[in-house]
Enzyme design. Structure first.
Site, PDB file in Angstrom:
ATOM      1  N   HIS A 111      37.516 -70.841 -46.915  1.00 28.46           N
ATOM      2  CA  HIS A 111      36.372 -70.856 -46.070  1.00 28.46           C
ATOM      3  C   HIS A 111      36.404 -69.801 -44.867  1.00 28.46           C
ATOM      4  CE1 HIS A 111      34.300 -72.675 -42.262  1.00 28.46           C
ATOM      5  NE2 HIS A 111      33.578 -72.562 -43.142  1.00 28.46           N
ATOM      6  N   ARG A 115      29.423 -66.433 -36.477  1.00 29.92           N
ATOM      7  CA  ARG A 115      27.808 -66.489 -36.134  1.00 29.92           C
ATOM      8  C   ARG A 115      27.883 -66.340 -34.477  1.00 29.92           C
ATOM      9  NH1 ARG A 115      30.624 -71.048 -36.850  1.00 29.92           N
ATOM     10  NH2 ARG A 115      30.517 -72.709 -35.097  1.00 29.92           N
ATOM     11  N   GLY A 268      12.514 -77.062 -42.096  1.00 26.88           N
ATOM     12  CA  GLY A 268      12.321 -75.944 -42.967  1.00 26.88           C
ATOM     13  C   GLY A 268      13.630 -75.269 -43.339  1.00 26.88           C
ATOM     14  N   ALA A 269      14.840 -76.152 -43.207  1.00 24.98           N
ATOM     15  CA  ALA A 269      15.855 -75.581 -43.650  1.00 24.98           C
ATOM     16  C   ALA A 269      15.945 -75.285 -45.109  1.00 24.98           C
ATOM     17  CB  ALA A 269      17.157 -76.287 -43.150  1.00 24.98           C
ATOM     18  N   ARG A 270      16.732 -74.204 -45.543  1.00 29.44           N
ATOM     19  CA  ARG A 270      16.925 -74.058 -47.122  1.00 29.44           C
ATOM     20  C   ARG A 270      18.263 -74.880 -47.415  1.00 29.44           C
ATOM     21  NH1 ARG A 270      18.566 -69.965 -50.989  1.00 29.44           N
ATOM     22  NH2 ARG A 270      16.765 -69.649 -52.496  1.00 29.44           N
TER      23      ARG A 270
END
Length: 311
Positions: A111, A115, A268-270
């Site tokens: 992983h 960010r 609204g997250a994917r």
């Protein structure tokens, strides 16, 4: 930061594809329905080498939900001092998130995530961010322990850290061991790596270059391990153990992982991109106990103790 994460995505996709003879990554570019950002999800499934691999980029902004703001303030006293619980804030984040689940049980899962997160007062966004930090890291999750592989992975990450600050690797290695823990099982998710969050102890330019170098080091640290192990012969026993360990991997991601929680709380997250990290297949056996002295038991010993792998 947007350019950085896109570059890391492209170079890792090329490196991973170089080992996979049967498939290529699909590139799924998506836009948020509210217009506040986009992402590119690169996913490869059912390959000969990779059962599932995802290399995702997202560049999004929005308003911090109350639960998100509360979580950020609770985990960091400095954040609590800078963010008022009764005020509204907007955020902007650009990041790359990677999870690779190879098919061969002897090839480790890995992983990576890097960010930059920025927080703005909703009432005065033009004044610039109230708070901005870098976060990320990389870690290794084998089903079978090859100590030389783990040492190489850690040493490669340490070299990238040492080039910027000799305190980074020991600090972030310990942070990784603590963070990636399945508390309910009293074991770490894997054999660690590095992890950091809320990093703002140097000039943004210095931290940017550190994030880029550490993110780039993942290719050198991980891809050779897959190449080394991907053709090793295995039986149903090794496959079943791999699936049991993947079940534990999924438990951490769904119960403890901050990124998953933050994503699921974002309006609204994917969802498909957020849950990309989950393995294609996993297994939960009731009261599975490896035989003492077996390779499976050796792996459990490693994830129930702390080891200085970079020595």
């Amino acid at each position: 930061m947007e350019a950085l994460v896109l570059d890391l995505q492209d170079r890792l996709v090329v490196a991973l594809e170089s080992l996979e003879p049967s498939r290529k990554f699909i590139r799924d570019r998506w836009e948020r329905e509210d217009g506040n950002g986009y992402g590119i999800s690169c996913v490869l499934q059912d390959g000969e080498v990779y059962e599932k691999a995802g290399v995702n980029v997202s560049v999004i902004e929005g308003t911090l939900a109350p639960g998100q703001l509360r979580s950020m303030r609770e985990r960091n006293p400095q954040t609590a001092n800078k963010l008022n619980a009764n005020e509204e804030y907007d955020f902007r984040v650009a990041g790359v998130s990677v999870v690779v689940h190879p098919r061969n049980p002897y090839a480790p899962t890995a992983h990576k995530n890097y960010r930059r997160f920025e927080v703005y007062r909703k009432s005065n966004k033009e004044a610039g961010p109230v708070l901005a930090w870098f976060g990320g890291g990389a870690d290794l999750t084998p089903a079978y322990l090859f100590e030389d592989d783990v040492k190489y992975f850690h040493q490669t990450l340490k070299q990238a850290c040492d080039a910027h600050d000799p305190q980074y690797y020991p600090r972030f290695k310990q942070w990784c061991d603590t963070y990636f823990t399945n508390i309910h099982r009293d074991e770490t998710r894997g054999v660690g790596g590095i992890f950091f969050d809320d990093l703002e102890d140097k000039a943004p330019e210095e931290l940017f270059h550190f994030a880029y170098d550490a993110g780039s080091a993942f290719i050198k640290a991980y891809v050779p391990l897959v190449a080394k192990r991907m053709t090793m012969p295995y039986t149903l026993r090794e496959r079943n153990w791999q699936l049991i360990r993947r079940g534990h991997y999924a438990e951490f991601n769904l119960v403890y992982d901050r990124g998953t929680k933050f994503g699921l709380m974002t309006p609204g997250a994917r969802i498909e991109s957020i849950l990309m990290s989950l393995p294609l297949t996993a297994r939960w056996e009731y009261m599975n106990q490896p035989e003492p002295g077996s390779p499976e038991a050796h792996l459990l010993e490693a994830v129930r103790t702390t080891t200085d792998w970079a020595k």
